[in-house]
Design a protein around this motif. Sequence first.
Motif, PDB file in Angstrom:
ATOM      1  N   LEU A 176     -14.016  -4.318 -13.556  1.00  0.00           N
ATOM      2  CA  LEU A 176     -15.191  -5.143 -13.858  1.00  0.00           C
ATOM      3  C   LEU A 176     -15.022  -6.578 -13.399  1.00  0.00           C
ATOM      4  CD1 LEU A 176     -16.147  -3.783 -17.395  1.00  0.00           C
ATOM      5  CD2 LEU A 176     -17.294  -3.329 -15.215  1.00  0.00           C
ATOM      6  N   LYS A 177     -13.779  -7.077 -13.384  1.00  0.00           N
ATOM      7  CA  LYS A 177     -13.519  -8.448 -12.942  1.00  0.00           C
ATOM      8  C   LYS A 177     -13.715  -8.612 -11.437  1.00  0.00           C
ATOM      9  CE  LYS A 177     -10.275  -9.954 -16.547  1.00  0.00           C
ATOM     10  NZ  LYS A 177      -8.862 -10.337 -16.841  1.00  0.00           N
ATOM     11  N   THR A 178     -13.628  -7.524 -10.700  1.00  0.00           N
ATOM     12  CA  THR A 178     -13.695  -7.598  -9.235  1.00  0.00           C
ATOM     13  C   THR A 178     -14.936  -6.937  -8.650  1.00  0.00           C
ATOM     14  OG1 THR A 178     -12.406  -5.542  -9.053  1.00  0.00           O
ATOM     15  CG2 THR A 178     -11.171  -7.621  -9.067  1.00  0.00           C
ATOM     16  N   ASN A 179     -15.722  -6.297  -9.472  1.00  0.00           N
ATOM     17  CA  ASN A 179     -16.796  -5.440  -8.992  1.00  0.00           C
ATOM     18  C   ASN A 179     -17.908  -6.175  -8.244  1.00  0.00           C
ATOM     19  OD1 ASN A 179     -18.080  -2.919  -8.693  1.00  0.00           O
ATOM     20  ND2 ASN A 179     -19.352  -3.305 -10.490  1.00  0.00           N
ATOM     21  N   GLU A 180     -18.034  -7.484  -8.447  1.00  0.00           N
ATOM     22  CA  GLU A 180     -19.091  -8.239  -7.765  1.00  0.00           C
ATOM     23  C   GLU A 180     -18.791  -8.430  -6.285  1.00  0.00           C
ATOM     24  OE1 GLU A 180     -22.078  -9.168  -9.046  1.00  0.00           O
ATOM     25  OE2 GLU A 180     -21.398  -7.922 -10.724  1.00  0.00           O
ATOM     26  N   THR A 181     -17.519  -8.226  -5.890  1.00  0.00           N
ATOM     27  CA  THR A 181     -17.154  -8.383  -4.476  1.00  0.00           C
ATOM     28  C   THR A 181     -16.616  -7.047  -3.950  1.00  0.00           C
ATOM     29  OG1 THR A 181     -15.004  -9.271  -5.204  1.00  0.00           O
ATOM     30  CG2 THR A 181     -16.736 -10.861  -4.644  1.00  0.00           C
ATOM     31  N   VAL A 182     -15.302  -6.896  -3.963  1.00  0.00           N
ATOM     32  CA  VAL A 182     -14.689  -5.608  -3.617  1.00  0.00           C
ATOM     33  C   VAL A 182     -14.008  -5.097  -4.877  1.00  0.00           C
ATOM     34  CG1 VAL A 182     -13.083  -4.384  -2.118  1.00  0.00           C
ATOM     35  CG2 VAL A 182     -14.290  -6.403  -1.250  1.00  0.00           C
ATOM     36  N   GLY A 183     -14.648  -4.189  -5.569  1.00  0.00           N
ATOM     37  CA  GLY A 183     -14.108  -3.699  -6.826  1.00  0.00           C
ATOM     38  C   GLY A 183     -12.844  -2.887  -6.617  1.00  0.00           C
ATOM     39  N   TYR A 184     -11.853  -3.126  -7.457  1.00  0.00           N
ATOM     40  CA  TYR A 184     -10.622  -2.352  -7.358  1.00  0.00           C
ATOM     41  C   TYR A 184      -9.885  -2.373  -8.689  1.00  0.00           C
ATOM     42  CZ  TYR A 184      -7.975  -6.753  -7.104  1.00  0.00           C
ATOM     43  OH  TYR A 184      -7.438  -7.984  -7.393  1.00  0.00           O
ATOM     44  N   PHE A 185      -8.960  -1.434  -8.825  1.00  0.00           N
ATOM     45  CA  PHE A 185      -7.969  -1.478  -9.901  1.00  0.00           C
ATOM     46  C   PHE A 185      -6.701  -0.842  -9.386  1.00  0.00           C
ATOM     47  CE2 PHE A 185     -10.067   2.646 -10.871  1.00  0.00           C
ATOM     48  CZ  PHE A 185      -8.969   3.480 -10.988  1.00  0.00           C
ATOM     49  N   PHE A 186      -5.572  -1.173 -10.005  1.00  0.00           N
ATOM     50  CA  PHE A 186      -4.327  -0.494  -9.680  1.00  0.00           C
ATOM     51  C   PHE A 186      -3.564  -0.199 -10.949  1.00  0.00           C
ATOM     52  CE2 PHE A 186      -3.286  -5.021  -9.214  1.00  0.00           C
ATOM     53  CZ  PHE A 186      -2.131  -5.140  -9.981  1.00  0.00           C
ATOM     54  N   MET A 187      -2.713   0.816 -10.869  1.00  0.00           N
ATOM     55  CA  MET A 187      -1.978   1.294 -12.029  1.00  0.00           C
ATOM     56  C   MET A 187      -0.597   1.732 -11.577  1.00  0.00           C
ATOM     57  SD  MET A 187      -3.185   4.241 -14.689  1.00  0.00           S
ATOM     58  CE  MET A 187      -3.445   5.373 -13.336  1.00  0.00           C
ATOM     59  N   ASP A 188       0.433   1.287 -12.279  1.00  0.00           N
ATOM     60  CA  ASP A 188       1.809   1.605 -11.916  1.00  0.00           C
ATOM     61  C   ASP A 188       2.326   2.819 -12.694  1.00  0.00           C
ATOM     62  OD1 ASP A 188       1.944  -0.458 -10.086  1.00  0.00           O
ATOM     63  OD2 ASP A 188       2.649  -1.909 -11.570  1.00  0.00           O
ATOM     64  N   ASP A 189       3.439   3.374 -12.189  1.00  0.00           N
ATOM     65  CA  ASP A 189       4.099   4.518 -12.839  1.00  0.00           C
ATOM     66  C   ASP A 189       3.128   5.679 -13.050  1.00  0.00           C
ATOM     67  OD1 ASP A 189       6.484   2.957 -13.077  1.00  0.00           O
ATOM     68  OD2 ASP A 189       5.620   1.987 -14.832  1.00  0.00           O
ATOM     69  N   LEU A 190       2.388   5.991 -11.998  1.00  0.00           N
ATOM     70  CA  LEU A 190       1.354   7.018 -12.115  1.00  0.00           C
ATOM     71  C   LEU A 190       1.935   8.378 -12.496  1.00  0.00           C
ATOM     72  CD1 LEU A 190      -1.697   7.723 -11.661  1.00  0.00           C
ATOM     73  CD2 LEU A 190      -0.982   8.509  -9.375  1.00  0.00           C
ATOM     74  N   LEU A 191       2.999   8.779 -11.827  1.00  0.00           N
ATOM     75  CA  LEU A 191       3.615  10.078 -12.074  1.00  0.00           C
ATOM     76  C   LEU A 191       5.051   9.887 -12.561  1.00  0.00           C
ATOM     77  CD1 LEU A 191       2.378  12.039  -8.924  1.00  0.00           C
ATOM     78  CD2 LEU A 191       1.580  12.325 -11.291  1.00  0.00           C
ATOM     79  N   PRO A 192       5.633  10.894 -13.190  1.00  0.00           N
ATOM     80  CA  PRO A 192       7.045  10.781 -13.567  1.00  0.00           C
ATOM     81  C   PRO A 192       7.884  10.405 -12.346  1.00  0.00           C
ATOM     82  CG  PRO A 192       6.070  12.728 -14.546  1.00  0.00           C
ATOM     83  CD  PRO A 192       5.029  12.174 -13.621  1.00  0.00           C
ATOM     84  N   THR A 193       8.849   9.528 -12.525  1.00  0.00           N
ATOM     85  CA  THR A 193       9.637   9.000 -11.404  1.00  0.00           C
ATOM     86  C   THR A 193      10.245  10.104 -10.563  1.00  0.00           C
ATOM     87  OG1 THR A 193      10.127   6.993 -12.646  1.00  0.00           O
ATOM     88  CG2 THR A 193      11.572   7.515 -10.797  1.00  0.00           C
ATOM     89  N   GLU A 194      10.783  11.129 -11.203  1.00  0.00           N
ATOM     90  CA  GLU A 194      11.420  12.211 -10.465  1.00  0.00           C
ATOM     91  C   GLU A 194      10.438  12.903  -9.529  1.00  0.00           C
ATOM     92  OE1 GLU A 194      14.161  16.194 -11.302  1.00  0.00           O
ATOM     93  OE2 GLU A 194      13.058  15.252 -12.948  1.00  0.00           O
ATOM     94  N   LEU A 195       9.224  13.099  -9.976  1.00  0.00           N
ATOM     95  CA  LEU A 195       8.210  13.738  -9.136  1.00  0.00           C
ATOM     96  C   LEU A 195       7.794  12.815  -7.994  1.00  0.00           C
ATOM     97  CD1 LEU A 195       6.248  15.966  -8.436  1.00  0.00           C
ATOM     98  CD2 LEU A 195       4.695  15.109 -10.217  1.00  0.00           C
ATOM     99  N   ALA A 196       7.598  11.536  -8.280  1.00  0.00           N
ATOM    100  CA  ALA A 196       7.224  10.576  -7.233  1.00  0.00           C
ATOM    101  C   ALA A 196       8.309  10.494  -6.157  1.00  0.00           C
ATOM    102  CB  ALA A 196       6.974   9.206  -7.850  1.00  0.00           C
ATOM    103  N   LEU A 197       9.570  10.518  -6.560  1.00  0.00           N
ATOM    104  CA  LEU A 197      10.674  10.495  -5.601  1.00  0.00           C
ATOM    105  C   LEU A 197      10.683  11.763  -4.749  1.00  0.00           C
ATOM    106  CD1 LEU A 197      13.536   9.057  -7.837  1.00  0.00           C
ATOM    107  CD2 LEU A 197      12.509   7.930  -5.848  1.00  0.00           C
ATOM    108  N   GLU A 198      10.372  12.893  -5.370  1.00  0.00           N
ATOM    109  CA  GLU A 198      10.348  14.156  -4.630  1.00  0.00           C
ATOM    110  C   GLU A 198       9.200  14.168  -3.619  1.00  0.00           C
ATOM    111  OE1 GLU A 198      11.938  17.775  -3.496  1.00  0.00           O
ATOM    112  OE2 GLU A 198      12.752  16.232  -4.831  1.00  0.00           O
ATOM    113  N   ILE A 199       8.067  13.611  -3.982  1.00  0.00           N
ATOM    114  CA  ILE A 199       6.936  13.508  -3.046  1.00  0.00           C
ATOM    115  C   ILE A 199       7.357  12.691  -1.832  1.00  0.00           C
ATOM    116  CG2 ILE A 199       4.635  12.514  -2.726  1.00  0.00           C
ATOM    117  CD1 ILE A 199       4.174  13.187  -5.760  1.00  0.00           C
ATOM    118  N   HIS A 200       8.013  11.561  -2.080  1.00  0.00           N
ATOM    119  CA  HIS A 200       8.481  10.729  -0.970  1.00  0.00           C
ATOM    120  C   HIS A 200       9.495  11.484  -0.109  1.00  0.00           C
ATOM    121  CE1 HIS A 200      11.304   7.765   0.846  1.00  0.00           C
ATOM    122  NE2 HIS A 200      10.160   7.257   1.251  1.00  0.00           N
TER     123      HIS A 200
END
Length: 282
Positions: A38-62
């Motif tokens: 909502l803070k950014t929606n008037e221009t280019v709306g975005y959000f970000f979120m960290d630690d989306l998946l368990p670390t072990e799974l994220a490492l395996e994806i990489h």
Amino acid sequence: MNTFRLSKRIMNINRTEIADLIYNKIIENRSAIKTQFLKTNETVGYFFMDDLLPTELALEIHAKFPTTEEAVKRKNIREFKFTAFQMNNYNSLLEEVIYAFQDERIIQLISEICNLEAVYGDENLYAGGLSLMGKDNFLNPHLDNSHDKDRKRWRVLNLLYYVTPNWTLENGGNLEIWPEGLKKKQTTIESKFNRLVVMTTHQKSWHSVSKVLKDDVRCCVSNYYFSDTPFLNSDTFHITTFRGRSSEKIKDIFLRIDNGLRSNMRRLFKKGVRENPHQYKK
């Protein structure tokens, strides 16, 4: 899903189970990311979120990402990067994580956060899939193509999930958003490990990727969502449109000419002279 169970099943985890993890993480952080958006929606709306998946799974994806030699090289005045989208050529985990983001529950949840209706995933991964950027790779400021491959639905959201361990701001290869246009300062979002970024795409959503400065490869899982209506009522059809940075005066002239030539071709040929090869042929 606890760490032990994930360790036992990580090689056989499917898109529904990954989607469960993503959905629960978004629900857990829904209030905070809604505030971001909502803070950014008037221009280019975005959000970000960290630690989306368990670390072990994220490492395996990489770990299962293809090498740049196994990907498609894209090098020209506009960009220098590598993409991978014919997913049956790569480890099955990568296809599962890509399509986890297209789970209907996640599409609906992210759409609600971004105040959108009638939003769809993209089975064809048109311009989506995997992105790899090594040293000196870059992506100039640009607007994404406004539509899907059939020019029937509007591109409205860009989802970027970064999976390179220990990636820092100083490495380059970071997402840049230009909320006040290319003459003003950009907002830089670090391509941090296990971070999901969701941003709107429309005729004012200029964004870029800074040049990679480290001798390493920044890996990203990319998805787009489409809708029956554009994000902005004022949106009109446009091709992927590139510009030069403020320090690239000559390059900007050539990019403007390039944009004009490609736009004129699309006026003559609605779906392009040839089918865009950047899609998953199942």
